[in-house]
Scaffold this motif. Sequence first.
Motif, mmCIF file in Angstrom:
data_model
loop_
_atom_site.group_PDB
_atom_site.id
_atom_site.type_symbol
_atom_site.label_atom_id
_atom_site.label_comp_id
_atom_site.label_asym_id
_atom_site.label_seq_id
_atom_site.Cartn_x
_atom_site.Cartn_y
_atom_site.Cartn_z
ATOM 1 N N ARG A 241 1.497 9.596 -5.116
ATOM 2 C CA ARG A 241 1.592 10.893 -4.446
ATOM 3 C C ARG A 241 2.949 11.119 -3.778
ATOM 4 O O ARG A 241 3.070 11.891 -2.835
ATOM 5 C CB ARG A 241 0.492 11.004 -3.386
ATOM 6 N N GLY A 242 3.971 10.460 -4.278
ATOM 7 C CA GLY A 242 5.291 10.526 -3.653
ATOM 8 C C GLY A 242 5.997 11.852 -3.780
ATOM 9 O O GLY A 242 7.025 12.060 -3.154
ATOM 10 N N TYR B 247 -3.341 6.054 12.768
ATOM 11 C CA TYR B 247 -2.288 5.240 13.374
ATOM 12 C C TYR B 247 -0.919 5.854 13.089
ATOM 13 O O TYR B 247 -0.079 5.976 13.984
ATOM 14 C CB TYR B 247 -2.367 3.817 12.813
ATOM 15 N N THR B 248 -0.701 6.265 11.849
ATOM 16 C CA THR B 248 0.581 6.863 11.468
ATOM 17 C C THR B 248 0.847 8.130 12.277
ATOM 18 O O THR B 248 1.947 8.322 12.802
ATOM 19 C CB THR B 248 0.613 7.165 9.958
ATOM 20 N N LYS B 249 -0.145 8.968 12.416
ATOM 21 C CA LYS B 249 0.025 10.210 13.186
ATOM 22 C C LYS B 249 0.306 9.918 14.659
ATOM 23 O O LYS B 249 1.204 10.533 15.262
ATOM 24 C CB LYS B 249 -1.216 11.082 13.068
ATOM 25 N N THR C 193 -3.150 12.343 2.960
ATOM 26 C CA THR C 193 -3.824 11.713 1.821
ATOM 27 C C THR C 193 -3.880 10.196 1.923
ATOM 28 O O THR C 193 -4.362 9.548 0.990
ATOM 29 C CB THR C 193 -3.142 12.095 0.480
ATOM 30 N N ILE C 194 -3.396 9.630 3.021
ATOM 31 C CA ILE C 194 -3.523 8.174 3.196
ATOM 32 C C ILE C 194 -5.009 7.842 3.158
ATOM 33 O O ILE C 194 -5.784 8.400 3.930
ATOM 34 C CB ILE C 194 -2.870 7.709 4.516
ATOM 35 N N PRO C 195 -5.427 6.960 2.251
ATOM 36 C CA PRO C 195 -6.857 6.754 2.031
ATOM 37 C C PRO C 195 -7.583 5.972 3.120
ATOM 38 O O PRO C 195 -8.812 5.953 3.126
ATOM 39 C CB PRO C 195 -6.909 6.006 0.694
ATOM 40 N N PHE C 196 -6.870 5.352 4.032
ATOM 41 C CA PHE C 196 -7.508 4.577 5.103
ATOM 42 C C PHE C 196 -7.480 5.383 6.394
ATOM 43 O O PHE C 196 -6.405 5.732 6.894
ATOM 44 C CB PHE C 196 -6.801 3.243 5.324
ATOM 45 N N ASP C 197 -8.657 5.679 6.937
ATOM 46 C CA ASP C 197 -8.739 6.449 8.182
ATOM 47 C C ASP C 197 -7.896 5.819 9.282
ATOM 48 O O ASP C 197 -7.181 6.510 10.007
ATOM 49 C CB ASP C 197 -10.188 6.572 8.662
ATOM 50 N N ALA D 292 0.833 -1.200 0.000
ATOM 51 C CA ALA D 292 0.000 0.000 0.000
ATOM 52 C C ALA D 292 0.868 1.250 0.000
ATOM 53 O O ALA D 292 0.606 2.204 -0.741
ATOM 54 C CB ALA D 292 -0.933 0.001 1.208
ATOM 55 N N VAL D 293 1.918 1.240 0.791
ATOM 56 C CA VAL D 293 2.807 2.414 0.846
ATOM 57 C C VAL D 293 3.464 2.644 -0.512
ATOM 58 O O VAL D 293 3.556 3.775 -0.975
ATOM 59 C CB VAL D 293 3.857 2.263 1.962
ATOM 60 N N PHE D 294 3.903 1.569 -1.160
ATOM 61 C CA PHE D 294 4.494 1.720 -2.491
ATOM 62 C C PHE D 294 3.488 2.308 -3.485
ATOM 63 O O PHE D 294 3.849 3.155 -4.298
ATOM 64 C CB PHE D 294 5.023 0.382 -3.014
ATOM 65 N N ARG D 295 2.241 1.883 -3.422
ATOM 66 C CA ARG D 295 1.213 2.448 -4.311
ATOM 67 C C ARG D 295 1.011 3.930 -4.031
ATOM 68 O O ARG D 295 0.927 4.746 -4.954
ATOM 69 C CB ARG D 295 -0.108 1.695 -4.158
#
Length: 105
Positions: free
Chosen positions: A42-43, A62-64, A53-57, A34-37
């Motif tokens: 949007r890299g 989680y990332t934040k 812009t990560i499409p999964f809430d 998913a990260v590669f996509r």
Amino acid sequence: TNVAIGARFLGFLWSTMQGHPALTISGYNAGEGAVFRWLRDRGTLELDAFVETIPFDETRGYTKRVLSSFLVYRWLQPGTLAPRDRVPELNFTLPNLPSTLPGRR
């Protein structure tokens, strides 16, 4: 066993994502594919815009949260450095990674 497997996977992601904490965290939650996509699409965005812009809430939140904790714990890490020198640098320019893992199409 789960901790050992999780730690090994984090190590793999850390290496694959060239030591970029936000990409490693996102990959741990959503998978490296998913990260590669997202990077392919949007890299060119800076890190903060990319994360938004990560499409999964779930993965975005989680990332934040984990990135915030990562920065705080790095700052709190005991050592001989002054507090201002313990703030880790976070590169806002995303690394140029291949669009897929080596060996995959």
